[in-house]
Scaffold this active site. Structure first.
Site, PDB file in Angstrom:
ATOM      1  N   LYS A 127      -7.428   8.201  -1.490  1.00 23.77           N
ATOM      2  CA  LYS A 127      -8.712   8.742  -0.991  1.00 23.77           C
ATOM      3  C   LYS A 127      -9.186   9.933  -1.824  1.00 23.77           C
ATOM      4  O   LYS A 127      -9.325  11.051  -1.325  1.00 23.77           O
ATOM      5  CB  LYS A 127      -8.588   9.124   0.489  1.00 23.77           C
ATOM      6  CG  LYS A 127      -8.306   7.917   1.384  1.00 23.77           C
ATOM      7  CD  LYS A 127      -8.389   8.291   2.853  1.00 23.77           C
ATOM      8  CE  LYS A 127      -8.125   7.116   3.764  1.00 23.77           C
ATOM      9  NZ  LYS A 127      -6.703   6.689   3.799  1.00 23.77           N
ATOM     10  N   ASP A 181      -3.559   4.306  -1.843  1.00 21.52           N
ATOM     11  CA  ASP A 181      -4.506   4.833  -0.856  1.00 21.52           C
ATOM     12  C   ASP A 181      -4.507   6.355  -0.963  1.00 21.52           C
ATOM     13  O   ASP A 181      -3.941   7.044  -0.124  1.00 21.52           O
ATOM     14  CB  ASP A 181      -4.070   4.355   0.537  1.00 21.52           C
ATOM     15  CG  ASP A 181      -5.102   4.660   1.592  1.00 21.52           C
ATOM     16  OD1 ASP A 181      -6.240   5.038   1.244  1.00 21.52           O
ATOM     17  OD2 ASP A 181      -4.769   4.522   2.783  1.00 21.52           O
ATOM     18  N   ARG A 209       3.424  -0.773  10.561  1.00 19.02           N
ATOM     19  CA  ARG A 209       4.557  -0.718  11.495  1.00 19.02           C
ATOM     20  C   ARG A 209       4.987  -2.063  12.065  1.00 19.02           C
ATOM     21  O   ARG A 209       6.197  -2.259  12.246  1.00 19.02           O
ATOM     22  CB  ARG A 209       4.251   0.301  12.598  1.00 19.02           C
ATOM     23  CG  ARG A 209       4.289   1.724  12.039  1.00 19.02           C
ATOM     24  CD  ARG A 209       3.580   2.709  12.916  1.00 19.02           C
ATOM     25  NE  ARG A 209       2.137   2.463  12.937  1.00 19.02           N
ATOM     26  CZ  ARG A 209       1.268   3.210  13.614  1.00 19.02           C
ATOM     27  NH1 ARG A 209       1.711   4.228  14.324  1.00 19.02           N
ATOM     28  NH2 ARG A 209      -0.014   2.934  13.570  1.00 19.02           N
ATOM     29  N   THR A 252     -12.121   6.679  10.271  1.00 18.99           N
ATOM     30  CA  THR A 252     -12.282   6.128  11.616  1.00 18.99           C
ATOM     31  C   THR A 252     -11.746   7.081  12.686  1.00 18.99           C
ATOM     32  O   THR A 252     -11.960   6.844  13.869  1.00 18.99           O
ATOM     33  CB  THR A 252     -11.589   4.759  11.744  1.00 18.99           C
ATOM     34  OG1 THR A 252     -10.256   4.914  11.304  1.00 18.99           O
ATOM     35  CG2 THR A 252     -12.292   3.707  10.920  1.00 18.99           C
ATOM     36  N   LYS A 312       0.836  -1.208   0.000  1.00 20.91           N
ATOM     37  CA  LYS A 312       0.000   0.000   0.000  1.00 20.91           C
ATOM     38  C   LYS A 312       0.865   1.250   0.000  1.00 20.91           C
ATOM     39  O   LYS A 312       1.791   1.368   0.801  1.00 20.91           O
ATOM     40  CB  LYS A 312      -0.916   0.025   1.228  1.00 20.91           C
ATOM     41  CG  LYS A 312      -1.806   1.268   1.272  1.00 20.91           C
ATOM     42  CD  LYS A 312      -2.882   1.143   2.330  1.00 20.91           C
ATOM     43  CE  LYS A 312      -2.497   1.718   3.673  1.00 20.91           C
ATOM     44  NZ  LYS A 312      -2.551   3.190   3.744  1.00 20.91           N
TER      45      LYS A 312
END
Ligand code: C5P
Length: 232
Positions: A67, A65, A210, A119, A38
């Site tokens: 968005k 990613d 991570r 989120t 990603k």
């Protein structure tokens, strides 16, 4: 259900790194233990789009990613350009106009994933932004709209995954970050699932950053996550 034949494809390694050099070093250390990466804002805006193409040319899969959210024509043309990079997944915000435009621009193997409500937003953040619905209802409403518009999948938290599956049905992908192998540091993630729990919750792909990038042996951690999902 999803058509995932290589179990490694269930793991998406987040390349949340400062530059392409660091990202390339991590991909090389992981080797054939992972197949899917990603790329988000940080790397994307620092050479990551060219790097995405380099990864796809090596036969690896890429989730961009980014968005996206803009007027329809801009989203449609942007998605068309992303499809030409050969990437597999692209995120857009789950606004109906934006989702329809993304579906129009989609081609080849590119799948569009919708982000329902970030989120990081709680009820107070949503109210501050002018939304009247409670967050959980907004998530359900947007997931339903995504399904009706023909979006390929939803990015959501582990806590939302079961509810979202109930709304979108068995044929859409559910992609979830906030996954932690047993015993690893939570970082700033609050509600986490292990890879095995994610699989049992019907999540198709997990995004892990991570715990892999920061490990002494990233390859071994990636292998353990894939194995745990496979045997769940
Ligand atoms: O390092 P970690 O495994 O927490 O990384 C998770 C990835 O998923 C990061 O790229 C992060 O931006 C993303 N993400 C998240 N939580 C969300 C949405 C996205 O961690 N709610």
């Amino acid at each position: 259900m999803s058509q995932i034949t290589d179990p490694r494809d269930r793991l998406i390694v987040a390349l949340d790194l400062a530059d392409v050099e660091a990202a390339r070093a991590l991909v090389d250390r992981i080797g054939d233990a992972a197949t899917f990466y990603k790329i988000g804002y940080r790397l994307g805006y620092n050479g990551g789009l060219g790097f995405a193409r380099a990864l796809t040319e090596r036969g690896l899969k890429v989730f961009l990613d980014l968005k996206l959210h803009d007027i329809g024509n801009t989203v449609e043309e942007g998605v068309r350009a992303v499809a030409d990079l050969g990437v597999s997944f692209l995120t857009v915000h789950a606004y109906p106009q934006t989702m329809r435009a993304a579906v129009r621009g989609r081609s080849g193997d590119l799948k569009i994933l919708a982000v329902t409500v970030l989120t990081s937003y709680d009820e107070a953040d949503a109210a501050e932004a002018g939304y009247a619905l409670p967050v959980a209802e907004m998530v359900a409403k947007r997931a339903e709209q995504a399904r009706e518009i023909g979006i390929d999948g939803i990015v959501c938290s582990a806590a939302e995954a079961v509810a979202v599956r109930g709304v979108v049905g068995p044929d859409r992908l559910i992609v979830t970050p906030g996954i932690r192998p047993v015993g690893s540091d939570l970082g700033d993630q609050k509600r986490v699932l292990t890879p095995g729990e994610a699989r049992r919750a019907g999540i198709d792909h997990v995004v892990v950053g991570r715990p892999i990038a920061g490990a002494a042996d990233p390859r071994a951690v990636a292998q353990a996550i894939v194995r745990e999902m496979e045997t769940a």
